[in-house]
Design a protein around this motif. Structure first.
Motif, mmCIF file in Angstrom:
data_model
loop_
_atom_site.group_PDB
_atom_site.id
_atom_site.type_symbol
_atom_site.label_atom_id
_atom_site.label_comp_id
_atom_site.label_asym_id
_atom_site.label_seq_id
_atom_site.Cartn_x
_atom_site.Cartn_y
_atom_site.Cartn_z
ATOM 1 N N THR A 101 0.847 -1.195 0.000
ATOM 2 C CA THR A 101 0.000 0.000 0.000
ATOM 3 C C THR A 101 0.880 1.241 0.000
ATOM 4 O O THR A 101 1.659 1.461 0.925
ATOM 5 C CB THR A 101 -0.932 0.026 1.228
ATOM 6 N N ALA A 104 0.263 7.706 0.971
ATOM 7 C CA ALA A 104 -0.823 8.526 0.434
ATOM 8 C C ALA A 104 -0.745 9.935 0.971
ATOM 9 O O ALA A 104 -0.268 10.182 2.086
ATOM 10 C CB ALA A 104 -2.169 7.901 0.791
ATOM 11 N N CYS A 105 -1.234 10.878 0.188
ATOM 12 C CA CYS A 105 -1.270 12.276 0.598
ATOM 13 C C CYS A 105 -2.147 12.446 1.826
ATOM 14 O O CYS A 105 -3.269 11.938 1.883
ATOM 15 C CB CYS A 105 -1.804 13.121 -0.551
ATOM 16 N N SER A 112 -4.838 13.358 -4.412
ATOM 17 C CA SER A 112 -4.910 11.893 -4.378
ATOM 18 C C SER A 112 -3.583 11.241 -4.771
ATOM 19 O O SER A 112 -3.526 10.033 -5.029
ATOM 20 C CB SER A 112 -6.017 11.401 -5.321
ATOM 21 N N THR A 114 0.043 9.484 -4.711
ATOM 22 C CA THR A 114 0.658 8.463 -3.856
ATOM 23 C C THR A 114 2.114 8.279 -4.267
ATOM 24 O O THR A 114 2.504 8.599 -5.393
ATOM 25 C CB THR A 114 -0.068 7.113 -3.960
ATOM 26 N N TYR A 195 2.945 13.063 3.014
ATOM 27 C CA TYR A 195 2.539 11.709 2.646
ATOM 28 C C TYR A 195 2.851 10.757 3.802
ATOM 29 O O TYR A 195 3.827 10.937 4.526
ATOM 30 C CB TYR A 195 3.307 11.227 1.409
ATOM 31 N N GLY A 197 2.564 6.373 4.967
ATOM 32 C CA GLY A 197 2.191 4.991 4.677
ATOM 33 C C GLY A 197 2.730 4.075 5.756
ATOM 34 O O GLY A 197 3.539 4.491 6.596
#
Length: 206
Positions: A101, A104-105, A112, A114, A195, A197
Motif C-alpha cells: 500500500t 498517500a497524501c 490523491s 501516492t 505523505y 504509509g
C-alpha cells in the motif's frame, strides 16, 4: 520426539512519512506447555508504531534533488524459543514485509497522489552475512510478501536424566542487532504535501 507445531506468527508495523517514533513488541505462542514462542520487535519496545520521517525541503525539493535519509534508524530483532527435547528437528524462521500500500497524501495540497514504497531503500548495519539468513541492504518492492530474512532456528537436542520433556526451554538462534537506515530516492517530482504509509513486518516459525 519433537512434535508438529502450528505456524507461529508475530507481527509489527512501521509507519513512514514524507514530512514522528513509536513501536510494536509482539510475542505469540501456541500456549503449549513446552513453551514454543516467537518474538518480533521492530523499532522501539512499546505498544505503538515507529515512524520514519523524510524531510524533502529546500534544495532537495528544487531542480537538483538528491536522496533524503530518513530518521530515526530502526532496529529489528526476531527471537524464537523452543523446548529442549530428545530429537533435533529444524524450525525455519522467516521475516517478511508488506509494502504493497503506497504512501498517500495526508495534507498540503497533494490531493490523491501516492508514492510507492519502492522509492525507499535501506542500508543494514549490525547484521550478519546473507548466507546466515540475516537482513541485507535493499529496498521495498511494493509487494505484499517480500522476504527480508530466512534462517533455521537451532535444532535443540537434549538427552539424559537431566533433560525432562517438560520444563526446559531453549532460546534458539536469534536475529538481533540489525539496524536499518532508510533513504527516500527523491528522483520523481510528486505534488508537494505530506505523505504517509505503513509497512507491516511478519515473522513466522514452522
Amino acid at each position: 520426539m519433537d512434535k508438529a507445531l502450528p505456524r507461529l506468527l508475530a507481527a509489527a508495523a512501521l509507519a513512514v512519512a514524507v514530512p514522528p517514533v513509536q513501536a510494536v513488541f509482539t510475542i505469540v505462542t501456541d500456549n503449549d506447555p513446552l513453551n514454543y514462542s516467537l518474538t518480533l520487535r521492530v523499532g522501539t519496545a512499546g505498544a505503538t508504531v515507529d515512524t520514519v520521517a523524510f524531510s524533502v525541503t529546500g534544495a532537495n525539493a528544487g531542480l537538483t534533488p538528491v536522496p533524503v535519509t530518513g530518521t530515526p534508524s530502526i532496529g529489528i530483532s526476531v527471537a524464537p524459543t523452543r523446548p529442549m527435547l530428545g530429537t533435533a528437528i529444524s524450525r525455519p524462521v522467516t521475516l517478511v514485509v508488506d509494502s504493497s500500500t503506497a504512501l498517500a497524501c495526508q495534507s498540503g495540497g497533494c490531493g490523491s497522489a501516492t508514492i510507492p514504497f519502492s522509492k525507499i531503500s535501506w542500508v543494514a548495519t549490525g547484521n550478519d552475512t546473507a548466507a546466515s539468513g540475516d537482513i541485507q541492504s535493499g529496498r521495498f518492492t511494493a509487494s505484499a510478501s517480500q522476504t527480508l530474512a530466512s534462517y533455521n532456528a537451532n535444532a535443540s537436542f537434549c538427552t539424559g536424566i537431566l533433560c525432562p520433556a517438560l520444563g526446559w526451554t531453549f532460546q534458539s538462534r536469534q536475529l538481533t542487532g540489525t539496524v536499518l537506515q532508510f533513504t527516500y530516492d527523491n528522483d520523481v517530482v510528486y505534488p508537494g504535501g505530506n505523505y504517509k504509509g505503513t509497512v507491516r513486518f511478519t515473522a513466522s516459525m514452522v
